[in-house]
Design a protein around this motif. Structure first.
Motif, PDB file in Angstrom:
ATOM      1  N   GLY A   1       0.800  -1.230   0.000  1.00  0.00           N
ATOM      2  CA  GLY A   1       0.000   0.000   0.000  1.00  0.00           C
ATOM      3  C   GLY A   1       0.829   1.273   0.000  1.00  0.00           C
ATOM      4  O   GLY A   1       0.298   2.356   0.266  1.00  0.00           O
ATOM      5  N   GLY A   2       2.132   1.136  -0.274  1.00  0.00           N
ATOM      6  CA  GLY A   2       3.003   2.318  -0.309  1.00  0.00           C
ATOM      7  C   GLY A   2       2.562   3.304  -1.390  1.00  0.00           C
ATOM      8  O   GLY A   2       2.125   2.895  -2.473  1.00  0.00           O
ATOM      9  N   TYR A   3       2.677   4.572  -1.055  1.00  0.00           N
ATOM     10  CA  TYR A   3       2.291   5.656  -1.960  1.00  0.00           C
ATOM     11  C   TYR A   3       3.307   5.746  -3.096  1.00  0.00           C
ATOM     12  O   TYR A   3       4.517   5.705  -2.849  1.00  0.00           O
ATOM     13  CB  TYR A   3       2.270   6.950  -1.144  1.00  0.00           C
ATOM     14  N   ASN A   4       2.814   5.829  -4.327  1.00  0.00           N
ATOM     15  CA  ASN A   4       3.727   5.985  -5.464  1.00  0.00           C
ATOM     16  C   ASN A   4       4.001   7.483  -5.628  1.00  0.00           C
ATOM     17  O   ASN A   4       3.159   8.213  -6.138  1.00  0.00           O
ATOM     18  CB  ASN A   4       3.073   5.384  -6.710  1.00  0.00           C
ATOM     19  N   PHE A   5       5.144   7.940  -5.167  1.00  0.00           N
ATOM     20  CA  PHE A   5       5.434   9.372  -5.151  1.00  0.00           C
ATOM     21  C   PHE A   5       5.423   9.987  -6.546  1.00  0.00           C
ATOM     22  O   PHE A   5       5.847   9.347  -7.513  1.00  0.00           O
ATOM     23  CB  PHE A   5       6.808   9.635  -4.516  1.00  0.00           C
ATOM     24  N   PRO A   6       4.952  11.238  -6.653  1.00  0.00           N
ATOM     25  CA  PRO A   6       4.962  11.896  -7.961  1.00  0.00           C
ATOM     26  C   PRO A   6       6.386  12.182  -8.434  1.00  0.00           C
ATOM     27  O   PRO A   6       7.327  12.204  -7.635  1.00  0.00           O
ATOM     28  CB  PRO A   6       4.197  13.202  -7.705  1.00  0.00           C
ATOM     29  N   ARG A   7       6.495  12.412  -9.728  1.00  0.00           N
ATOM     30  CA  ARG A   7       7.800  12.584 -10.368  1.00  0.00           C
ATOM     31  C   ARG A   7       8.702  13.649  -9.699  1.00  0.00           C
ATOM     32  O   ARG A   7       9.900  13.387  -9.506  1.00  0.00           O
ATOM     33  CB  ARG A   7       7.578  12.923 -11.848  1.00  0.00           C
ATOM     34  N   PRO A   8       8.166  14.841  -9.320  1.00  0.00           N
ATOM     35  CA  PRO A   8       9.051  15.844  -8.706  1.00  0.00           C
ATOM     36  C   PRO A   8       9.693  15.366  -7.396  1.00  0.00           C
ATOM     37  O   PRO A   8      10.858  15.666  -7.132  1.00  0.00           O
ATOM     38  CB  PRO A   8       8.116  17.034  -8.427  1.00  0.00           C
ATOM     39  N   VAL A   9       8.931  14.592  -6.617  1.00  0.00           N
ATOM     40  CA  VAL A   9       9.491  14.076  -5.354  1.00  0.00           C
ATOM     41  C   VAL A   9      10.615  13.083  -5.672  1.00  0.00           C
ATOM     42  O   VAL A   9      11.702  13.122  -5.080  1.00  0.00           O
ATOM     43  CB  VAL A   9       8.394  13.396  -4.491  1.00  0.00           C
ATOM     44  N   LYS A  10      10.347  12.204  -6.661  1.00  0.00           N
ATOM     45  CA  LYS A  10      11.378  11.238  -7.050  1.00  0.00           C
ATOM     46  C   LYS A  10      12.603  11.955  -7.607  1.00  0.00           C
ATOM     47  O   LYS A  10      13.734  11.537  -7.384  1.00  0.00           O
ATOM     48  CB  LYS A  10      10.819  10.249  -8.072  1.00  0.00           C
ATOM     49  N   GLY A  11      12.361  13.066  -8.328  1.00  0.00           N
ATOM     50  CA  GLY A  11      13.463  13.858  -8.888  1.00  0.00           C
ATOM     51  C   GLY A  11      14.327  14.428  -7.784  1.00  0.00           C
ATOM     52  O   GLY A  11      15.567  14.401  -7.867  1.00  0.00           O
ATOM     53  N   PHE A  12      13.690  14.901  -6.725  1.00  0.00           N
ATOM     54  CA  PHE A  12      14.438  15.458  -5.604  1.00  0.00           C
ATOM     55  C   PHE A  12      15.259  14.358  -4.916  1.00  0.00           C
ATOM     56  O   PHE A  12      16.425  14.559  -4.561  1.00  0.00           O
ATOM     57  CB  PHE A  12      13.475  16.123  -4.599  1.00  0.00           C
ATOM     58  N   MET A  13      14.637  13.168  -4.788  1.00  0.00           N
ATOM     59  CA  MET A  13      15.361  12.051  -4.169  1.00  0.00           C
ATOM     60  C   MET A  13      16.571  11.654  -5.010  1.00  0.00           C
ATOM     61  O   MET A  13      17.625  11.307  -4.472  1.00  0.00           O
ATOM     62  CB  MET A  13      14.420  10.855  -3.997  1.00  0.00           C
ATOM     63  N   THR A  14      16.427  11.720  -6.331  1.00  0.00           N
ATOM     64  CA  THR A  14      17.547  11.400  -7.212  1.00  0.00           C
ATOM     65  C   THR A  14      18.693  12.375  -6.976  1.00  0.00           C
ATOM     66  O   THR A  14      19.865  12.000  -6.934  1.00  0.00           O
ATOM     67  CB  THR A  14      17.102  11.478  -8.697  1.00  0.00           C
ATOM     68  N   LEU A  15      18.323  13.647  -6.781  1.00  0.00           N
ATOM     69  CA  LEU A  15      19.317  14.695  -6.538  1.00  0.00           C
ATOM     70  C   LEU A  15      20.083  14.425  -5.239  1.00  0.00           C
ATOM     71  O   LEU A  15      21.318  14.485  -5.206  1.00  0.00           O
ATOM     72  CB  LEU A  15      18.594  16.041  -6.445  1.00  0.00           C
ATOM     73  N   VAL A  16      19.341  14.101  -4.181  1.00  0.00           N
ATOM     74  CA  VAL A  16      19.976  13.831  -2.880  1.00  0.00           C
ATOM     75  C   VAL A  16      20.876  12.597  -2.991  1.00  0.00           C
ATOM     76  O   VAL A  16      22.008  12.584  -2.490  1.00  0.00           O
ATOM     77  CB  VAL A  16      18.917  13.624  -1.763  1.00  0.00           C
ATOM     78  N   SER A  17      20.387  11.568  -3.704  1.00  0.00           N
ATOM     79  CA  SER A  17      21.195  10.355  -3.802  1.00  0.00           C
ATOM     80  C   SER A  17      22.447  10.592  -4.642  1.00  0.00           C
ATOM     81  O   SER A  17      23.474   9.968  -4.432  1.00  0.00           O
ATOM     82  CB  SER A  17      20.372   9.185  -4.332  1.00  0.00           C
ATOM     83  N   LYS A  18      22.362  11.549  -5.562  1.00  0.00           N
ATOM     84  CA  LYS A  18      23.542  11.902  -6.375  1.00  0.00           C
ATOM     85  C   LYS A  18      24.629  12.501  -5.462  1.00  0.00           C
ATOM     86  O   LYS A  18      25.807  12.196  -5.608  1.00  0.00           O
ATOM     87  CB  LYS A  18      23.107  12.912  -7.447  1.00  0.00           C
ATOM     88  N   VAL A  19      24.198  13.353  -4.530  1.00  0.00           N
ATOM     89  CA  VAL A  19      25.148  13.955  -3.583  1.00  0.00           C
ATOM     90  C   VAL A  19      25.795  12.836  -2.746  1.00  0.00           C
ATOM     91  O   VAL A  19      27.014  12.818  -2.539  1.00  0.00           O
ATOM     92  CB  VAL A  19      24.453  14.975  -2.647  1.00  0.00           C
ATOM     93  N   MET A  20      24.961  11.882  -2.322  1.00  0.00           N
ATOM     94  CA  MET A  20      25.473  10.783  -1.498  1.00  0.00           C
ATOM     95  C   MET A  20      26.471   9.948  -2.284  1.00  0.00           C
ATOM     96  O   MET A  20      27.578   9.682  -1.807  1.00  0.00           O
ATOM     97  CB  MET A  20      24.292   9.923  -1.005  1.00  0.00           C
TER      98      MET A  20
END
Ligand SMILES: [Fe+2]
Ligand SMILES: [Fe+2]
Length: 215
Positions: free
Chosen positions: A189-208
């Protein structure tokens, strides 16, 4: 002392203990499953190849530190009445990954990332915060994170030296496990996050990934 106060202190101690054990290089954590690298021979790598493998496994190790923190934070706040056992199983598999990555880094003569405490703290806060909002957000966050990790692992299978079969075996098994974790969180039942949220997560993971690759 009132029992609620005692259980709060217990919880704090358990979480602090888990954080320290996760962050202590060569800690006493043991894997449930033997590393897939064990049955394979160590490759004869050049210095450049060894450094490259170590840097990629350091990134993967930091990812697993984040996973530990995310699952710990989630366990603290999310209710998860129907999927707690599955989430605990996934968290156990994350310990396997953490230990396997640590073993590979040791064998390659390198070190884990110096920034791990920072990423642990951030991931724990996100895991606990998402669980406070709702189980749907909490599970959605796990699914989106595991998806992100799968993409990194796929890239790493392209980048790792061909003959470093031991690192490749570890990454291959992790990829299989993380894909299962993502499916489980979405199916629960996990929420499928919208594209902008996933985009932000991609950015943070890039820094990591960029920082862990180097330090
Ligand atoms: Fe993992
Ligand atoms: Fe996972």
């Amino acid at each position: 002392m009132p029992s609620t106060q005692l259980s709060l202190i217990d919880t704090l101690i358990v979480n602090a203990d888990r954080a320290l054990r996760t962050l202590a290089a060569g800690s006493d954590m043991t894997s449930e499953r033997a590393s897939p690298a064990r049955s394979l021979n160590e490759a004869d790598l050049s210095e450049a190849e060894r450094k490259k493998s170590a840097a990629l496994m350091r990134v993967n190790h930091t990812g697993e530190v984040c996973a530990q923190a995310l699952y710990q934070g989630q366990a603290l706040t999310a209710k998860l009445p129907n999927v707690r056992a599955e989430m605990e199983k996934a968290a156990e598999e994350e310990i396997d990954h953490l230990v396997w990555c640590q073993e590979r880094i040791d064998a390659l003569g390198s070190h884990t990332s110096y920034l791990n405490p920072l990423w642990y703290g951030l991931s724990f806060a996100i895991g606990a915060g998402a669980g406070l909002v709702s189980d749907k957000v909490s599970l959605g966050f796990v699914a989106a994170t595991e998806d992100q990790v799968c993409k990194h692992l796929q890239d790493h299978l392209q980048e790792l030296p061909e003959q470093d079969v031991r690192s490749r075996a570890v990454v291959g098994q992790m990829l299989e496990d993380e894909a299962r974790h993502a499916d489980m969180a979405l199916n629960a039942g996990g929420y499928n996050f919208p594209r902008p949220v996933k985009g932000f997560m991609t950015l943070v993971s890039k820094v990591m990934t960029t920082t862990s690759y180097r330090i």
